[in-house]
Design a protein around this motif. Structure first.
Motif, mmCIF file in Angstrom:
data_model
loop_
_atom_site.group_PDB
_atom_site.id
_atom_site.type_symbol
_atom_site.label_atom_id
_atom_site.label_comp_id
_atom_site.label_asym_id
_atom_site.label_seq_id
_atom_site.Cartn_x
_atom_site.Cartn_y
_atom_site.Cartn_z
ATOM 1 N N THR A 130 49.707 55.075 44.299
ATOM 2 C CA THR A 130 49.022 56.132 43.551
ATOM 3 C C THR A 130 49.993 56.770 42.591
ATOM 4 O OG1 THR A 130 47.820 58.206 43.706
ATOM 5 C CG2 THR A 130 49.514 57.837 45.351
ATOM 6 N N GLY A 131 49.446 57.318 41.554
ATOM 7 C CA GLY A 131 50.272 58.006 40.577
ATOM 8 C C GLY A 131 50.126 59.496 40.618
ATOM 9 N N THR A 132 49.578 60.017 41.730
ATOM 10 C CA THR A 132 49.325 61.456 41.816
ATOM 11 C C THR A 132 50.525 62.228 42.312
ATOM 12 O OG1 THR A 132 48.485 61.200 44.060
ATOM 13 C CG2 THR A 132 46.897 61.012 42.266
ATOM 14 N N GLY A 133 51.563 61.544 42.728
ATOM 15 C CA GLY A 133 52.732 62.265 43.226
ATOM 16 C C GLY A 133 52.790 62.351 44.720
ATOM 17 N N ALA A 134 51.708 61.994 45.449
ATOM 18 C CA ALA A 134 51.745 62.000 46.897
ATOM 19 C C ALA A 134 52.452 60.749 47.367
ATOM 20 C CB ALA A 134 50.332 62.080 47.479
ATOM 21 N N GLY A 135 53.073 60.816 48.537
ATOM 22 C CA GLY A 135 53.750 59.651 49.072
ATOM 23 C C GLY A 135 54.964 60.054 49.839
ATOM 24 N N ASN A 136 56.152 59.477 49.465
ATOM 25 C CA ASN A 136 57.369 59.769 50.195
ATOM 26 C C ASN A 136 57.659 61.257 50.234
ATOM 27 O OD1 ASN A 136 58.317 57.484 51.328
ATOM 28 N ND2 ASN A 136 60.157 57.332 50.079
ATOM 29 N N GLY A 137 57.438 61.948 49.140
ATOM 30 C CA GLY A 137 57.723 63.371 49.091
ATOM 31 C C GLY A 137 56.519 64.220 49.422
ATOM 32 N N ALA A 138 55.657 63.742 50.318
ATOM 33 C CA ALA A 138 54.420 64.453 50.647
ATOM 34 C C ALA A 138 54.424 64.862 52.105
ATOM 35 C CB ALA A 138 53.203 63.585 50.343
ATOM 36 N N VAL A 139 53.670 65.913 52.399
ATOM 37 C CA VAL A 139 53.535 66.409 53.759
ATOM 38 C C VAL A 139 52.100 66.876 53.958
ATOM 39 C CG1 VAL A 139 54.313 68.728 53.087
ATOM 40 C CG2 VAL A 139 54.447 68.028 55.483
ATOM 41 N N VAL A 140 51.577 66.626 55.135
ATOM 42 C CA VAL A 140 50.280 67.157 55.547
ATOM 43 C C VAL A 140 50.536 68.252 56.569
ATOM 44 C CG1 VAL A 140 48.096 66.654 56.707
ATOM 45 C CG2 VAL A 140 49.049 65.020 55.089
ATOM 46 N N LEU A 141 49.989 69.429 56.327
ATOM 47 C CA LEU A 141 50.229 70.582 57.197
ATOM 48 C C LEU A 141 49.011 70.854 58.062
ATOM 49 C CD1 LEU A 141 51.913 73.040 54.660
ATOM 50 C CD2 LEU A 141 53.045 71.558 56.336
ATOM 51 N N GLU A 142 49.272 71.223 59.300
ATOM 52 C CA GLU A 142 48.190 71.679 60.183
ATOM 53 C C GLU A 142 47.624 72.987 59.624
ATOM 54 O OE1 GLU A 142 46.105 73.678 63.246
ATOM 55 O OE2 GLU A 142 48.135 74.310 62.700
ATOM 56 N N ALA A 143 46.329 73.219 59.850
ATOM 57 C CA ALA A 143 45.622 74.301 59.160
ATOM 58 C C ALA A 143 46.234 75.669 59.413
ATOM 59 C CB ALA A 143 44.145 74.292 59.579
ATOM 60 N N SER A 144 46.630 75.972 60.659
ATOM 61 C CA SER A 144 47.205 77.290 60.929
ATOM 62 C C SER A 144 48.553 77.462 60.249
ATOM 63 C CB SER A 144 47.347 77.499 62.446
ATOM 64 O OG SER A 144 48.200 76.518 63.013
ATOM 65 N N VAL A 145 49.322 76.383 60.115
ATOM 66 C CA VAL A 145 50.587 76.440 59.376
ATOM 67 C C VAL A 145 50.323 76.685 57.899
ATOM 68 C CG1 VAL A 145 52.643 75.139 58.725
ATOM 69 C CG2 VAL A 145 51.735 74.967 61.046
ATOM 70 N N ALA A 146 49.340 75.990 57.350
ATOM 71 C CA ALA A 146 49.016 76.165 55.931
ATOM 72 C C ALA A 146 48.571 77.592 55.644
ATOM 73 C CB ALA A 146 47.917 75.180 55.530
ATOM 74 N N ARG A 147 47.799 78.199 56.560
ATOM 75 C CA ARG A 147 47.391 79.586 56.343
ATOM 76 C C ARG A 147 48.587 80.515 56.372
ATOM 77 N NH1 ARG A 147 42.889 78.158 59.652
ATOM 78 N NH2 ARG A 147 43.975 78.951 61.499
ATOM 79 N N ALA A 148 49.516 80.293 57.285
ATOM 80 C CA ALA A 148 50.691 81.153 57.362
ATOM 81 C C ALA A 148 51.570 81.037 56.124
ATOM 82 C CB ALA A 148 51.501 80.817 58.613
ATOM 83 N N LEU A 149 51.544 79.876 55.472
ATOM 84 C CA LEU A 149 52.384 79.644 54.292
ATOM 85 C C LEU A 149 51.629 79.849 52.980
ATOM 86 C CD1 LEU A 149 54.169 76.366 55.454
ATOM 87 C CD2 LEU A 149 55.223 78.620 55.241
ATOM 88 N N TRP A 150 50.328 80.172 53.041
ATOM 89 C CA TRP A 150 49.492 80.238 51.834
ATOM 90 C C TRP A 150 49.568 78.926 51.065
ATOM 91 C CZ3 TRP A 150 52.685 84.828 52.295
ATOM 92 C CH2 TRP A 150 51.992 85.950 52.710
ATOM 93 N N ALA A 151 49.669 77.840 51.763
ATOM 94 C CA ALA A 151 49.859 76.547 51.107
ATOM 95 C C ALA A 151 48.522 75.857 50.915
ATOM 96 C CB ALA A 151 50.790 75.662 51.934
ATOM 97 N N GLU A 152 48.377 75.186 49.774
ATOM 98 C CA GLU A 152 47.189 74.422 49.441
ATOM 99 C C GLU A 152 47.630 73.050 48.935
ATOM 100 O OE1 GLU A 152 45.086 76.627 46.540
ATOM 101 O OE2 GLU A 152 44.472 78.223 47.921
ATOM 102 N N PRO A 153 46.728 72.061 48.978
ATOM 103 C CA PRO A 153 47.098 70.743 48.436
ATOM 104 C C PRO A 153 47.572 70.841 46.994
ATOM 105 C CG PRO A 153 45.055 70.580 49.672
ATOM 106 C CD PRO A 153 45.377 72.045 49.592
#
Length: 783
Positions: A130-153
């Protein structure tokens, strides 16, 4: 009995349309109740839902890197393994928030067992696909962690590995997992990366995590002992069992379960009334046939048995159709309803509800049918005597005056048809108002959830952010200077309205039988703006406010003095108010930091609560704080209970649709009954010169006025009942009464207008058919 069955069969052939309506009405009601049950189970069992969808593991073992986890597959009772996954402990930072996260090395294809459920974004992908930038430098966060970090895809987070080196990874997705959630101050959260990314972050400092799905969940403790024995106790660092994860979500289950149980009982009552109304309307429409049966020799018992057998057959057919439709096609309904129905099949209680709801509905329909059949058995055998009875109350003086001043006859006669007699009018309005009451109660719950988002300060959350210094000073004088300097730095940040120092600690209640949270917030000069709903705010020494959960635990009321033990020292406080307290089940007592310093003069603030200006974006403020004080600040978002109740929002919307379907069935029954009962009136009105258009307008007006009265009553009673229900539920959960919010007036007006328009549209076809009927048709129905 043979004659009764032959008559029932002949009656069915003569009135196929009415029989079809009863069957479809019963099927629609059963389908509505089953959908409501699916929605309730879907929302009230969030952990179980995720566990089933993800084919979750009952046990998670966190071991050393050299543990032979493959041997676990040979342990008796283990159905499947998830992993093993290489892991490493990291710290993830985003917008000033800092969270401990255990990264797991995952494959580009999610596993079958213990599969994370992607709720936003996408799973990990290889960089060359893919050319979207996801891959080696990508991470999937569990939902409660994402809420604590205000993180979005799409966001970039900073990850610090065991060696202290920072790494920038892009969030490719957010996932739910049937494992313990992340809580500030608790254990680490979970994140997933590709194996190459983990190697770059960990540099060989890794452990392992493996999940065990069991054949029998009751064997969890025994299987844990066997697994630890196989691996070696010295190689197992931590064991997480499914009961622990479910217990953490148990508060959400109870809160949603109790709230939706009330909706379920109300929906069942509304459905029972709708079914009874449909059957009763058909019985009233066959009074002429019943009289003829009596005249030819049928006994009251035979008439009663005939109607009972006939309508029970209709009910069973309708129940079977409704149940089969949901079982076969429910999962194909688009949106949240279809998803809930599909997941419901694997949730606890599915079989019981699939059997219990139809059986309960059949029993209710049987009771309603028995009553209607008993009334049918008492019909007099002389129809002329029945026709001679007045069908409506005489025209009132106000009605005659209205006709005299040229008010349209359709309006006057429609009013008279809508409200013929007081008793009959009250029953009609009450039956149609019940679904609207439940819809309004659902809207009150929706509005309350919205208030937690829109106006959190009114719901016990005046501070949007809390800030902790990562490296507190050592000496006491230097600490005072450091705290004052930190407060000045925080107050200088744009959109920060107030900075309140805070300290939090555990305290033992009198008798040392339980633990509560003692919190110091603000100072005597600048007190914290707690949301006080009873009593007053803190204004003097040794004064405090408390949540409902603490008052219930201690059995005290506002105005009492409370003694507690903090770190072996007594603390006595005067409760001057009750606050809305969403945290810790309301078992929180809040005073000022100055009051705590009287017990411990060396006490330093453990955090600072930031009250933002109205309209400020917490995410933007957190990002600005991230670069303040050399990046040594840890910024946390104040937990909002609406985050845990988010599934309820979609369920409430679907519930409103289900209740609307029940209300539509009730409305169609009332309209059909009204047209049939006014057959003689239509004959008289045509005889005095009313045109078909005026007759149709009268029927539509009657339906609209009935719906208007029911909507006004339903929304009024629903608003009052919804407010009481939400406050009662919040009080029992420890948050405290006072959070219920009524829907905005435009929303309530929309419900009223929607009900009236629905009645007008539903009455249009019956009105057109009634207006085209010949006088001979109406005359035949009077006999």
């Amino acid at each position: 009995m043979r004659a009764t069955l032959r008559w029932a069969h002949a009656d069915f052939r003569a009135h196929r349309g009415e029989a079809l309506f009863v069957v479809l009405a019963s099927a629609g009601i059963i389908a509505s109740l089953l959908l409501a049950g699916a929605l309730f189970s879907y929302a009230a069992n969030p952990w179980q839902r995720v566990f089933n969808q993800s084919h979750g593991a009952h046990i998670w073992l966190h071991t050393n890197a050299d543990a032979d986890t493959a041997a676990l597959s040979r342990v008796d009772g283990v159905a499947a393994l998830s992993g093993p996954y290489r892991t490493t402990a990291t710290t993830v930072e985003s917008r000033g928030a800092r969270v401990g996260v255990t990264l797991r090395a995952a494959a580009a294809t999610p596993p079958e067992t213990g599969r994370p459920i992607i709720t936003d974004g996408s799973w990990l992908t290889r960089p060359d696909t893919t050319g979207t930038g996801a891959g080696n430098g990508a991470v999937v966060l569990e939902a409660s962690v994402a809420r604590a970090l205000w993180a979005e895809p799409g966001d970039t987070v900073r990850i610090t590995g065991p060696d202290g080196a920072p790494h920038a990874l892009q969030v490719s997705g957010i996932a739910e997992a049937a494992e313990p959630r992340y809580h500030p101050g608790g254990g680490p959260g979970i994140g997933w990366v590709l194996a190459d990314t983990l190697d770059e972050v960990a540099h060989g400092d890794t452990g392992q995590s493996v999940g065990l799905r069991l054949q029998d969940p009751d064997d969890t403790d025994f299987t844990v002992q066997r697994a630890v024995t196989v691996l070696g106790a010295d190689r197992v660092a931590q064991v997480t069992k499914w009961q622990q994860a479910r217990a953490e979500a148990g508060g959400d289950d109870r809160l949603l379960g109790q709230m939706f149980a009330v909706f379920g009982l109300g929906a069942l009552l509304a459905a029972a009334l709708a079914a009874a109304g449909a059957i009763g309307a058909r019985v009233r429409g066959q009074l002429r046939d019943i009289a003829i049966l009596k005249a030819v020799g049928f006994t009251p018992g035979q008439v009663t048995r005939g109607f009972l057998v006939q309508h029970l057959a209709f009910a069973l057919l309708g129940v079977a159709l409704g149940t089969a439709a949901i079982a076969l096609l429910g999962a194909r309904i688009p949106g949240r309803i279809g998803e809930a129905t599909q997941v419901w099949q694997d949730l606890p209680g599915h079989t019981a509800l699939m059997i219990g709801i139809p059986c309960g509905a059949v029993l209710l329909i049987a009771a309603a049918t028995g009553l209607s059949a008993w009334r049918a058995g008492r019909v007099p055998p002389v129809p002329v005597a029945r026709a001679a009875l007045p069908s409506a109350a005489p025209m009132t003086a106000l009605g005659r005056r209205a006709l005299g001043v040229r008010v349209p006859p359709a309006l006057v006669l429609g009013w008279r048809a809508a409200f013929p007699r007081r008793g009959r009018t009250l029953v009609t309005v009450a039956r149609l108002a019940l679904p609207l009451v439940l819809i309004t109660v659902a809207l009150v719950a929706w509005s309350t959830l919205d208030q937690f988002r829109i106006r959190p300060a009114q719901m016990g959350l005046p501070a949007a952010l809390t800030v902790r210094a990562a490296q507190p000073a050592g000496a006491s004088d230097a600490s005072d200077t450091s705290d004052a300097e930190l407060e000045r730095v925080l107050a200088a940040v744009r959109d920060v309205a107030a900075v309140h120092p805070g300290a939090e600690m555990a305290a033992l209640v009198p008798g040392q039988t339980g633990t509560i949270t003692l919190r110091g917030l603000g100072t005597a000069r600048d007190p914290y703006p707690s949301t006080v709903v009873e009593g007053r705010a803190v204004s003097g020494p040794d004064e405090a406010v408390a949540g409902q959960g603490l008052l219930d635990l201690l059995g005290v009321r506002v105005g009492a003095w409370v003694r507690m033990t903090v770190e072996g020292r007594p603390q006595i406080l005067h409760l001057v108010g009750r606050t809305i307290e969403p945290e810790s089940g309301g078992r929180v007592i809040t005073t000022t930091v100055d009051a705590l310093r009287e017990r411990d003069p060396q006490l330093r603030p453990g955090f600072h609560a930031l009250v933002l200006r109205e309209g400020a974006d917490p995410v933007a403020v957190s990002a600005e704080l991230a670069g303040t004080a050399g990046g040594t600040l840890e910024v946390r978002r104040t937990p909002n209970p609406v985050d845990r109740l988010e599934p309820a929002r979609a369920v409430i919307a679907a519930l409103i649709a289900v209740l609307g379907l029940i209300g539509l069935i009730e409305l169609l029954t009332l309209i059909g009954t009204g047209v049939r009962d006014r057959g003689r009136d239509l004959l008289a009105l045509k005889a005095i010169g009313l045109t078909p258009r005026e007759i149709g307008a009268m029927i539509v007006t009657a339906a609209g006025l009935t719906a208007l009265a029911s909507a006004v009553v339903g929304t009024t009673v629903g608003a009052l009942a919804g407010r009481w229900l939400v406050d009662t539920q919040s009080a029992s959960s420890g948050i405290g009464a006072g959070i219920a919010q009524l829907p905005p007036l435009p929303v309530l007006l929309t419900v009223v207008v929607g009900a009236v328009l629905g009645a007008v549209v539903a009455a249009a076809l019956p009105a057109a058919r009634a207006a085209r009927r010949r006088p001979a048709d109406s005359l035949s129905e009077t006999l």
